[in-house]
Every structure is written in C-alpha cells, then in structure tokens.
Design a protein around this motif. Structure first.
Motif, mmCIF file in Angstrom:
data_model
loop_
_atom_site.group_PDB
_atom_site.id
_atom_site.type_symbol
_atom_site.label_atom_id
_atom_site.label_comp_id
_atom_site.label_asym_id
_atom_site.label_seq_id
_atom_site.Cartn_x
_atom_site.Cartn_y
_atom_site.Cartn_z
ATOM 1 N N VAL A 13 0.810 -1.208 0.000
ATOM 2 C CA VAL A 13 0.000 0.000 0.000
ATOM 3 C C VAL A 13 0.850 1.268 0.000
ATOM 4 N N ARG A 14 1.960 1.286 0.743
ATOM 5 C CA ARG A 14 2.731 2.518 0.879
ATOM 6 C C ARG A 14 3.940 2.541 -0.047
ATOM 7 N N GLY A 15 4.339 3.754 -0.440
ATOM 8 C CA GLY A 15 5.600 3.949 -1.148
ATOM 9 C C GLY A 15 5.620 3.352 -2.535
ATOM 10 N N LYS A 16 6.824 3.031 -2.981
ATOM 11 C CA LYS A 16 7.059 2.506 -4.322
ATOM 12 C C LYS A 16 6.335 1.157 -4.502
ATOM 13 N N VAL A 17 5.871 0.904 -5.702
ATOM 14 C CA VAL A 17 5.184 -0.357 -5.986
ATOM 15 C C VAL A 17 6.213 -1.487 -5.981
ATOM 16 N N ARG A 18 6.019 -2.440 -5.087
ATOM 17 C CA ARG A 18 6.876 -3.620 -4.964
ATOM 18 C C ARG A 18 5.965 -4.818 -4.771
ATOM 19 N N LEU A 19 6.540 -6.002 -4.890
ATOM 20 C CA LEU A 19 5.786 -7.204 -4.569
ATOM 21 C C LEU A 19 5.948 -7.499 -3.094
ATOM 22 N N ARG A 20 4.880 -7.917 -2.465
ATOM 23 C CA ARG A 20 4.944 -8.466 -1.109
ATOM 24 C C ARG A 20 4.419 -9.884 -1.226
ATOM 25 N N PHE A 39 6.210 -13.651 -11.906
ATOM 26 C CA PHE A 39 4.866 -13.520 -11.339
ATOM 27 C C PHE A 39 3.840 -13.154 -12.393
ATOM 28 N N ARG A 40 2.585 -13.488 -12.075
ATOM 29 C CA ARG A 40 1.429 -13.165 -12.918
ATOM 30 C C ARG A 40 0.371 -12.545 -12.031
ATOM 31 N N LEU A 41 -0.186 -11.458 -12.469
ATOM 32 C CA LEU A 41 -1.291 -10.830 -11.761
ATOM 33 C C LEU A 41 -2.555 -11.627 -12.023
ATOM 34 N N ASP A 42 -3.391 -11.799 -11.008
ATOM 35 C CA ASP A 42 -4.654 -12.520 -11.208
ATOM 36 C C ASP A 42 -5.515 -11.837 -12.266
ATOM 37 N N SER A 43 -5.423 -10.500 -12.362
ATOM 38 C CA SER A 43 -6.252 -9.742 -13.305
ATOM 39 C C SER A 43 -5.732 -9.797 -14.740
ATOM 40 N N ALA A 44 -4.501 -10.287 -14.939
ATOM 41 C CA ALA A 44 -3.915 -10.396 -16.282
ATOM 42 C C ALA A 44 -2.971 -11.591 -16.301
ATOM 43 N N ALA A 45 -3.529 -12.774 -16.060
ATOM 44 C CA ALA A 45 -2.728 -13.981 -15.858
ATOM 45 C C ALA A 45 -1.975 -14.437 -17.098
ATOM 46 N N GLU A 46 -2.347 -13.924 -18.283
ATOM 47 C CA GLU A 46 -1.677 -14.361 -19.510
ATOM 48 C C GLU A 46 -0.275 -13.762 -19.635
ATOM 49 N N ARG A 47 0.037 -12.704 -18.886
ATOM 50 C CA ARG A 47 1.345 -12.043 -18.979
ATOM 51 C C ARG A 47 2.212 -12.364 -17.776
ATOM 52 N N GLU A 79 10.807 -5.467 -12.203
ATOM 53 C CA GLU A 79 11.684 -4.967 -13.264
ATOM 54 C C GLU A 79 11.033 -3.848 -14.059
ATOM 55 N N ASP A 80 9.853 -4.098 -14.606
ATOM 56 C CA ASP A 80 9.152 -3.081 -15.396
ATOM 57 C C ASP A 80 7.765 -2.887 -14.818
ATOM 58 N N VAL A 81 7.593 -1.818 -14.050
ATOM 59 C CA VAL A 81 6.293 -1.547 -13.445
ATOM 60 C C VAL A 81 5.335 -1.055 -14.526
ATOM 61 N N ASP A 82 4.187 -1.701 -14.631
ATOM 62 C CA ASP A 82 3.131 -1.281 -15.551
ATOM 63 C C ASP A 82 2.018 -0.671 -14.692
ATOM 64 N N PRO A 83 1.962 0.679 -14.604
ATOM 65 C CA PRO A 83 0.993 1.308 -13.700
ATOM 66 C C PRO A 83 -0.466 1.035 -14.062
ATOM 67 N N GLU A 84 -0.735 0.662 -15.316
ATOM 68 C CA GLU A 84 -2.110 0.334 -15.706
ATOM 69 C C GLU A 84 -2.558 -0.987 -15.096
ATOM 70 N N LEU A 85 -1.638 -1.942 -14.986
ATOM 71 C CA LEU A 85 -1.961 -3.280 -14.468
ATOM 72 C C LEU A 85 -1.640 -3.429 -12.990
ATOM 73 N N MET A 86 -0.495 -2.886 -12.567
ATOM 74 C CA MET A 86 0.030 -3.129 -11.223
ATOM 75 C C MET A 86 -0.444 -2.046 -10.264
ATOM 76 N N VAL A 88 -1.971 -1.003 -6.321
ATOM 77 C CA VAL A 88 -1.869 -1.358 -4.908
ATOM 78 C C VAL A 88 -2.994 -2.324 -4.546
ATOM 79 N N GLY A 89 -2.641 -3.408 -3.882
ATOM 80 C CA GLY A 89 -3.632 -4.399 -3.464
ATOM 81 C C GLY A 89 -3.915 -5.468 -4.499
ATOM 82 N N SER A 90 -3.278 -5.401 -5.677
ATOM 83 C CA SER A 90 -3.493 -6.424 -6.708
ATOM 84 C C SER A 90 -3.027 -7.781 -6.197
ATOM 85 N N ARG A 91 -3.783 -8.802 -6.521
ATOM 86 C CA ARG A 91 -3.396 -10.160 -6.143
ATOM 87 C C ARG A 91 -2.566 -10.767 -7.267
#
Length: 165
Positions: A13-20, A39-47, A79-86, A88-91
């Motif tokens: 939630v806080r600061g720079k976008v990182r994985l927890r 890793f794969r985001l649940d909202s875009a599992a194909e990438r 490595e490459d933050v995609d602000p459209e997909l990534m 805060v709180g994304s699973r």
C-alpha cells in the motif's frame, strides 16, 4: 530448476510499488535476496512479469491469528512496473527461483531413501526393483538432484519394495 510455489502475494500500500509475497515456511529453503521472481497478476494472468527478491523477513510468522501456518514475508523489486496493471492491493501468483540445475537428473524427494552420505533409490528395470546407491546434490522441499548413481532414462520406484526400508 527448483521452484518455491507461492500461494498469493500483494502489491503493498505505501511507497514505491513492490511485490509483497508470503512464502510458507516449508517452501522457504534457500530463499535469499537477489533471486529472480516470475509472477502473474490474477487480473492479467496471460502475462508473466519479472522481479528480484529485495528482502526476506528474518523469521516466519502467521499471517492470521486463527491460522497457525507460518510464512516468510518477501519483498521484491519489479523490473518493469506497468501502472495500468500493477495497482496497490493487486493479487498475484509468483515463483522464486532458489536454485537451478542446467544439466542434471532431478527426482521427487520421496524416491530417495537414507541420508546424504548413504542415499539410495530403487531402480526398476524389468524385474524386481534394485537398490542403487546414489550421491545427492541440491534439494528443494519436493525434488532432489542426483549427481551420481543414476543415468538419464533410468526408472525409479516411488516406494521401497515390501520387506525393505
């Protein structure tokens, strides 16, 4: 390669976008900063995306007071933050590569009997299973590298023959 399957991670939630990530204590063998993460985001599992382990908590602790299972908390740099997909709180679901075997023989840990200096497997070649002494290398919770004693293509028994141990 040895992979530690991770159930769920979240973007903090806080600061720079990182994985927890929360790694079960039983899967944390060999976990260390600098290791690659896929890793794969649940909202875009194909990438599939890449990250690197930044920190690992010094001790495992429960995520929930009602559940005794303990987890190590891992933070990873993306490595490459995609602000459209990534967001805060994304699973997400992730794998941390804790070790790799480029050219070797890896078997399920349950087929290796004995201890490191006196390890053996049961090779199956037509008749009764034959006890075969082996030399083991790297281990993960599920897999064992065999560095000597087996040849590519050898078949091994998943259980000791009746009357043996």
């Amino acid at each position: 390669s040895f992979l530690a399957p991770l159930p769920i991670g979240m973007l903090p939630v806080r600061g720079k976008v990182r994985l927890r990530l929360f790694v079960p204590e039983s899967d944390a063998v060999g976990l260390a900063p600098g290791q690659p993460v896929r890793f794969r985001l649940d909202s875009a599992a194909e990438r599939e995306h890449a990250a690197t382990v930044a920190t690992v908590s010094p001790v495992a602790s429960p995520r929930d007071r009602r559940d005794p299972q303990k987890f190590f908390r891992v933070e990873a740099e993306i490595e490459d933050v995609d602000p459209e997909l990534m967001r805060v709180g994304s699973r997400l679901r992730a794998e941390i590569v804790t070790g790799a075997i480029e050219d070797g023989i890896v078997v399920p840990s349950q087929v290796v009997f004995g201890e490191n200096q006196a390890a053996f497997v049961y090779r199956v070649a037509g008749g009764d299973p034959e006890r075969l002494d082996v030399k083991v290398g790297q281990r993960s919770p599920d897999l064992v590298e065999i560095v000597d004693g087996l040849e590519p293509g050898d078949r091994v028994s998943l259980a000791a023959p009746a009357g043996d141990s």
